[in-house]
Design an enzyme around this catalytic site. Sequence first.
Site, PDB file in Angstrom:
ATOM      1  N   GLU A  89      33.216  36.705  37.782  1.00 15.81           N
ATOM      2  CA  GLU A  89      32.926  37.226  39.125  1.00 15.81           C
ATOM      3  C   GLU A  89      31.467  37.698  39.175  1.00 15.81           C
ATOM      4  O   GLU A  89      30.578  36.873  39.067  1.00 15.81           O
ATOM      5  CB  GLU A  89      33.964  38.293  39.495  1.00 15.81           C
ATOM      6  CG  GLU A  89      35.358  37.642  39.581  1.00 15.81           C
ATOM      7  CD  GLU A  89      36.493  38.595  39.940  1.00 15.81           C
ATOM      8  OE1 GLU A  89      36.324  39.819  39.852  1.00 15.81           O
ATOM      9  OE2 GLU A  89      37.573  38.089  40.306  1.00 15.81           O
TER      10      GLU A  89
HETATM   11  C1  HEC Z   1      35.352  35.207  42.508  1.00 17.80           C
HETATM   12  C2  HEC Z   1      36.366  35.655  43.453  1.00 17.80           C
HETATM   13  C3  HEC Z   1      36.481  37.137  43.723  1.00 17.80           C
HETATM   14  C4  HEC Z   1      35.465  38.016  44.028  1.00 17.80           C
HETATM   15  C5  HEC Z   1      33.975  37.767  44.056  1.00 17.80           C
HETATM   16  C6  HEC Z   1      36.106  39.276  44.349  1.00 17.80           C
HETATM   17  N1  HEC Z   1      37.455  39.159  44.240  1.00 17.80           N
HETATM   18 FE1  HEC Z   1      38.807  40.592  44.654  1.00 17.80          FE
HETATM   19  N2  HEC Z   1      40.215  39.487  43.758  1.00 17.80           N
HETATM   20  C7  HEC Z   1      40.083  38.196  43.291  1.00 17.80           C
HETATM   21  C8  HEC Z   1      41.241  37.844  42.493  1.00 17.80           C
HETATM   22  C9  HEC Z   1      41.517  36.525  41.806  1.00 17.80           C
HETATM   23  C10 HEC Z   1      42.055  38.994  42.469  1.00 17.80           C
HETATM   24  C11 HEC Z   1      43.371  39.158  41.695  1.00 17.80           C
HETATM   25  C12 HEC Z   1      43.036  39.514  40.258  1.00 17.80           C
HETATM   26  C13 HEC Z   1      44.207  40.051  39.482  1.00 17.80           C
HETATM   27  O1  HEC Z   1      45.177  40.516  40.076  1.00 17.80           O
HETATM   28  O2  HEC Z   1      44.155  40.012  38.240  1.00 17.80           O
HETATM   29  C14 HEC Z   1      41.409  39.989  43.306  1.00 17.80           C
HETATM   30  C15 HEC Z   1      41.953  41.223  43.591  1.00 17.80           C
HETATM   31  C16 HEC Z   1      41.368  42.142  44.458  1.00 17.80           C
HETATM   32  C17 HEC Z   1      42.002  43.347  44.922  1.00 17.80           C
HETATM   33  C18 HEC Z   1      43.398  43.820  44.584  1.00 17.80           C
HETATM   34  C19 HEC Z   1      44.376  43.441  45.661  1.00 17.80           C
HETATM   35  C20 HEC Z   1      45.795  43.655  45.241  1.00 17.80           C
HETATM   36  O3  HEC Z   1      46.687  43.423  46.055  1.00 17.80           O
HETATM   37  O4  HEC Z   1      46.038  44.021  44.082  1.00 17.80           O
HETATM   38  C21 HEC Z   1      41.111  43.985  45.744  1.00 17.80           C
HETATM   39  C22 HEC Z   1      41.322  45.284  46.493  1.00 17.80           C
HETATM   40  C23 HEC Z   1      39.900  43.196  45.749  1.00 17.80           C
HETATM   41  N3  HEC Z   1      40.117  42.074  44.968  1.00 17.80           N
HETATM   42  C24 HEC Z   1      38.720  43.535  46.368  1.00 17.80           C
HETATM   43  C25 HEC Z   1      37.503  42.962  46.011  1.00 17.80           C
HETATM   44  C26 HEC Z   1      36.197  43.558  46.259  1.00 17.80           C
HETATM   45  C27 HEC Z   1      35.962  44.876  46.945  1.00 17.80           C
HETATM   46  C28 HEC Z   1      35.269  42.695  45.766  1.00 17.80           C
HETATM   47  C29 HEC Z   1      33.796  42.875  45.709  1.00 17.80           C
HETATM   48  C30 HEC Z   1      33.307  44.071  45.011  1.00 17.80           C
HETATM   49  C31 HEC Z   1      36.010  41.553  45.235  1.00 17.80           C
HETATM   50  N4  HEC Z   1      37.345  41.771  45.375  1.00 17.80           N
HETATM   51  C32 HEC Z   1      35.412  40.418  44.696  1.00 17.80           C
HETATM   52  C33 HEC Z   1      39.005  37.387  43.545  1.00 17.80           C
HETATM   53  C34 HEC Z   1      37.730  37.873  43.835  1.00 17.80           C
END
Ligand code: HEC
Length: 347
Positions: A141
């Site tokens: 990421e």
């Molecule tokens: C490259 C793609 C990517 C980026 C960039 C990214 N995310 Fe995510 N996000 C994901 C994925 C995949 C998961 C699930 C990961 C896991 O559960 O292990 C996730 C999970 C989450 C969750 C948890 C949701 C839940 O229901 O548990 C949140 C809140 C979130 N992201 C917010 C953000 C925020 C704020 C940023 C920027 C700081 C961000 N994400 C950047 C792919 C991304």
Amino acid sequence: MQYLLPVLFIISSWLFIPLTVNANQTEPTPGRLPVQPDLRHEPVQPLLPAKNLNPGKLTLGKNLFHEQRLGRDNDMSCASCHLLESNGANHRHHTLGRNGVELDVNTPTVFNSSLNHQQFWDGRAANLHEQINFVVANEKEFASNWPAIIKKLEQDATYTLAFNKLYADGITADNIRDAIVTFERSLITINSRFDRYLLGESDAINQDEKHGYQLFKSYGCVACHQGSNVGGNLFMKFGVFGDYFSTKRKLTNADFGRFNVTGNAADRHVFRVPSLRLVALTAPYFHDGSVQTLEQAVKVMAKHQLGRSISDEDVSSIVAFLKTLAGEYRGQPLPAIQRQKQPGNKP
Ligand code: HEC
Ligand code: HEC
């Protein structure tokens, strides 16, 4: 019997006794008060908008959510993977991270995520603040660190001004997280048809959808998916009945779920129960994105979480109910976009 019923009906109406007292009866009868179902104690509750969010922090957090300089290569923001103009996630089986490498699990929506008791499928982040630290450090990421991010933001006069105005200590990791979390807390999808029904608009959902909700309760889905987020507040094993994972060709590390966090054997294949609020818009399903349709996901749930087989009619009513849970963002319904077929993206 066919003669007896009208007779009984006439007698009962003469005595002013209703023949059937239906909890769902909402049609006002002339001269009588309508019988409104009491929906205050349902296992599913309406979403409420977040209150008292600082408007300055909200705007700053929104900008940071879209800020590509947070990523090491200056080409990735939170919004790259969590599309706010669609479902707060995207429709890929596994989203592509840095250098086009697939992420380990399906991307959940950021909408309503502030209501989850822990973050991520395996709950490894205790809250939204911690969740951001994981994104920053993750090599697939942002692949960065806070000093590097702070340095980049300090070179931007607009950010320096905005942080200095809102926070006594200016640009810090804490303050960056605080602004992003303030913005995330605003992402509540209120005003869904189901919530309007719960709040007393009895015809906001139709008979089939009401029936689907009754089935959702009577099959026992509410044991795990409940509250205003219809999930997001429990850890449960995926495969309570029968081993769901034995049907998979190859297990991945992510399939072990909460076990990866606690190392406790009892936590194998345990996941945070996901919210079903936007489930109509967030195909494909499950932590591994292995199931394409909502119908199939409901069947898997009935079989592996409840040990029940479920008729196609019941599946279709439950799906109809699930579709009423998606609310609005900024006064607009969230659009269901077509699944993109991306290179390197598995079906
Ligand atoms: C490259 C793609 C990517 C980026 C960039 C990214 N995310 Fe995510 N996000 C994901 C994925 C995949 C998961 C699930 C990961 C896991 O559960 O292990 C996730 C999970 C989450 C969750 C948890 C949701 C839940 O229901 O548990 C949140 C809140 C979130 N992201 C917010 C953000 C925020 C704020 C940023 C920027 C700081 C961000 N994400 C950047 C792919 C991304
Ligand atoms: C014993 C707890 C439990 C019960 C009962 C249960 N679920 Fe689930 N549900 C889960 C868990 C845990 C997951 C996440 C599984 C995974 O992907 O790892 C899940 C995932 C889902 C998903 C996929 C969500 C997504 O975003 O990918 C749907 C849809 C769903 N459940 C619907 C239902 C329905 C409908 C019922 C009743 C027929 C039901 N569930 C019963 C625990 C439960």
